[in-house]
Design a protein around this motif. Structure first.
Motif, PDB file in Angstrom:
ATOM      1  N   THR A  47       0.836  -1.208   0.000  1.00  0.00           N
ATOM      2  CA  THR A  47       0.000   0.000   0.000  1.00  0.00           C
ATOM      3  C   THR A  47       0.871   1.259   0.000  1.00  0.00           C
ATOM      4  O   THR A  47       0.638   2.182  -0.788  1.00  0.00           O
ATOM      5  CB  THR A  47      -0.960  -0.017   1.212  1.00  0.00           C
ATOM      6  N   ASP A  48       1.910   1.262   0.846  1.00  0.00           N
ATOM      7  CA  ASP A  48       2.829   2.410   0.873  1.00  0.00           C
ATOM      8  C   ASP A  48       3.512   2.577  -0.478  1.00  0.00           C
ATOM      9  O   ASP A  48       3.680   3.693  -0.974  1.00  0.00           O
ATOM     10  CB  ASP A  48       3.906   2.216   1.949  1.00  0.00           C
ATOM     11  N   ILE A  51       1.183   4.109  -2.958  1.00  0.00           N
ATOM     12  CA  ILE A  51       0.997   5.546  -2.700  1.00  0.00           C
ATOM     13  C   ILE A  51       2.205   6.325  -3.244  1.00  0.00           C
ATOM     14  O   ILE A  51       2.054   7.333  -3.936  1.00  0.00           O
ATOM     15  CB  ILE A  51       0.811   5.818  -1.187  1.00  0.00           C
ATOM     16  N   SER A  54       2.028   6.602  -6.974  1.00  0.00           N
ATOM     17  CA  SER A  54       1.035   7.582  -7.448  1.00  0.00           C
ATOM     18  C   SER A  54       1.605   8.991  -7.345  1.00  0.00           C
ATOM     19  O   SER A  54       1.356   9.842  -8.194  1.00  0.00           O
ATOM     20  CB  SER A  54      -0.261   7.469  -6.633  1.00  0.00           C
ATOM     21  N   GLU A  55       2.407   9.219  -6.299  1.00  0.00           N
ATOM     22  CA  GLU A  55       2.970  10.558  -6.106  1.00  0.00           C
ATOM     23  C   GLU A  55       4.025  10.885  -7.161  1.00  0.00           C
ATOM     24  O   GLU A  55       4.331  12.042  -7.405  1.00  0.00           O
ATOM     25  CB  GLU A  55       3.548  10.685  -4.688  1.00  0.00           C
ATOM     26  N   MET A  66      -7.176   6.843  -6.743  1.00  0.00           N
ATOM     27  CA  MET A  66      -6.350   6.331  -5.658  1.00  0.00           C
ATOM     28  C   MET A  66      -6.968   5.051  -5.078  1.00  0.00           C
ATOM     29  O   MET A  66      -6.275   4.074  -4.821  1.00  0.00           O
ATOM     30  CB  MET A  66      -6.340   7.412  -4.577  1.00  0.00           C
ATOM     31  N   LEU A  70      -5.207   1.491  -4.842  1.00  0.00           N
ATOM     32  CA  LEU A  70      -4.873   0.839  -3.571  1.00  0.00           C
ATOM     33  C   LEU A  70      -5.624  -0.482  -3.391  1.00  0.00           C
ATOM     34  O   LEU A  70      -5.111  -1.415  -2.778  1.00  0.00           O
ATOM     35  CB  LEU A  70      -5.152   1.765  -2.385  1.00  0.00           C
ATOM     36  N   GLY A 109     -11.135   6.936   0.184  1.00  0.00           N
ATOM     37  CA  GLY A 109      -9.989   6.971   1.091  1.00  0.00           C
ATOM     38  C   GLY A 109     -10.354   6.692   2.541  1.00  0.00           C
ATOM     39  O   GLY A 109      -9.521   6.233   3.313  1.00  0.00           O
ATOM     40  N   ARG A 150      -6.627   3.511   6.209  1.00  0.00           N
ATOM     41  CA  ARG A 150      -5.454   2.668   6.463  1.00  0.00           C
ATOM     42  C   ARG A 150      -5.769   1.637   7.550  1.00  0.00           C
ATOM     43  O   ARG A 150      -6.453   1.927   8.517  1.00  0.00           O
ATOM     44  CB  ARG A 150      -4.238   3.514   6.880  1.00  0.00           C
TER      45      ARG A 150
END
Ligand code: ASP
Ligand code: MG
Length: 410
Positions: A47-48, A51, A54-55, A66, A70, A109, A150
């Motif tokens: 998951t991290d 992320i 995506s950034e 997103m 995820l 989210g 999360r």
């Protein structure tokens, strides 16, 4: 035949061998003549990593995109788990959150479960098939994929256990249960056999790991949650709502169950705030609008019509919060805005402290004897929290652990 809902965390699924290890555990539960639903998290740090990816392609990824991104993490682990079980000769099928009937609102989210429709899942169970469900996700009314925040696989598992009337939900992870304190700070910390939902909620919001929403669900639907190791066969910690079996009436029991610590804390002080109705609202409303939640708030009695207002926010929210507060302070004509980030939150938690005097003073005495200054204090019915200097939090937690008789397990 009992229905068992299990959840396996990402660190227990980090590679193919670990997936096979979990598959063997699921198979064993099936062999014991149970119907099994296993909810899985994404493998390791997936998951991290997603992320971070995506950034790299977008400064501000769309929440809707997103969530689809995820949700793929859990799809990977659930399909691999079903494959591993099938190759061992078991009937198994993977289902996404949507396929498992988890309907949510459309707050991407941080979506909240709006309804559970596990009919498809039940059919598979009736067919003697092991069902592996992708955690952390659902589907909105508009058929968009959503995620539950999360750590949301815990929520998926408890929601399924509650909806299907399972006797309890089993959460398997890389630690063997819930501890009296963070073992990295307090070497004498030890595993609890059981803890109440209320206590766990206080500990969850103060550092120990479990998605708080999953605990709330367990509490509302009275579904006990067992947290235990996915590697060893040890009893773990049972989080439950019922009267405590180990603590009989008349028995002298320890009313403090655990010490919670949190270093993700910053303090903001607005000086010279005019003391009149509406000031607190005009200060905190803009923070709510930008999604910053405020925790401990202290407002002093006013002297000459003006007062200081001090409150804490997550350290990770400080930059955003400071900007907003500075703006409001300017508009209100208040004095300077001062921030500090070297604080930590330290709490003693225990259902048994309700209606029992002396816990607050014992906590303050212990900290005083250690020469530790208390910056702010806040309480709930089952918790007393002090803000102290971050570099003293470990010493403070150890002293409290000893003072409240948590160092020994008997
Ligand atoms: N994979 C998601 C996360 O890391 C959900 C979960 O692990 O429960 O937050
Ligand atoms: Mg995870």
């Amino acid at each position: 035949m009992a229905l068992i809902v299990q959840k396996y965390g990402g660190s227990s699924l980090a590679d193919a061998d670990k997936i096979k290890n979990v598959a063997r555990r699921i198979a064993r539960t099936r062999d014991a003549d149970n119907k099994v639903v296993a909810v899985v998290s994404a493998m390791g740090d997936t998951t991290d990593d997603l992320i971070a990816l995506s950034e790299q392609v977008s400064e501000r990824p769309e929440p809707r995109e997103m969530d689809v991104l995820l949700s793929t993490g859990e799809l990977v682990s659930c399909t691999l788990m079903a494959m591993a079980l099938r190759s061992m000769g078991y009937k198994a099928i993977s289902l996404s959150g949507a396929q498992a009937g988890i309907r949510t609102n459309s707050s991407h989210g941080e979506a909240q479960i709006a309804g559970m429709h596990p009919e498809r899942l039940m059919q598979e169970l009736d067919n003697d098939t092991i069902v592996i469900v992708a955690g952390f996700q659902g589907i909105s009314e508009d058929l968009d994929i959503t995620t539950l925040g999360r750590g949301g696989s815990d929520t998926t598992a408890v929601a399924l256990a509650a909806a299907m009337g399972a006797a309890r939900c089993e959460v398997y992870t890389d630690v063997d249960g819930i501890y009296t304190a963070d073992p990295r700070l307090v070497p004498a910390a030890h595993k609890l056999d059981d803890i109440s939902f209320e206590e766990m909620l206080e500990l969850a919001s103060y550092g120990a790991k479990m998605n708080p929403r999953s605990i709330e669900l367990g509490m509302v639907y009275d579904t006990p949650i067992l947290v235990a190791s996915s590697y060893r066969d040890e009893p773990g910690t049972l989080i439950h709502g019922g009267a405590d079996m180990n603590r009989q009436v008349g028995e002298i029991r320890n009313r403090v169950s655990g010490i919670a610590t949190d270093t993700n804390v910053s303090k903001i002080t607005v000086r010279g705030v005019t003391d009149r109705p509406g000031i607190a609202a005009s200060l905190f409303e803009p923070l709510t609008e930008v999604g910053v939640s405020v925790d401990v708030i202290v407002q002093n009695a006013s002297v000459g019509g003006s007062t200081d207002m001090t409150f804490t926010v997550k350290r990770t929210d400080l930059a955003r919060a400071e900007q907003v507060v500075q703006q409001v302070a300017n508009d209100l004509g208040s004095g300077e805005v001062v921030t500090a980030s070297d604080l930590a939150k330290l709490s003693i938690v225990g259902t048994g402290m309700q209606n029992a005097p002396g816990y607050a003073s014992a906590m303050f005495r212990t900290l005083a004897d250690e020469g530790i200054n208390i910056e702010m204090i806040t309480t709930s019915e089952i918790r007393i929290t002090c803000l102290v200097n971050e570099d003293q939090v470990a010493q403070a937690a150890r002293a409290l652990h000893t003072a409240f008789d948590l160092d020994t397990t008997d």
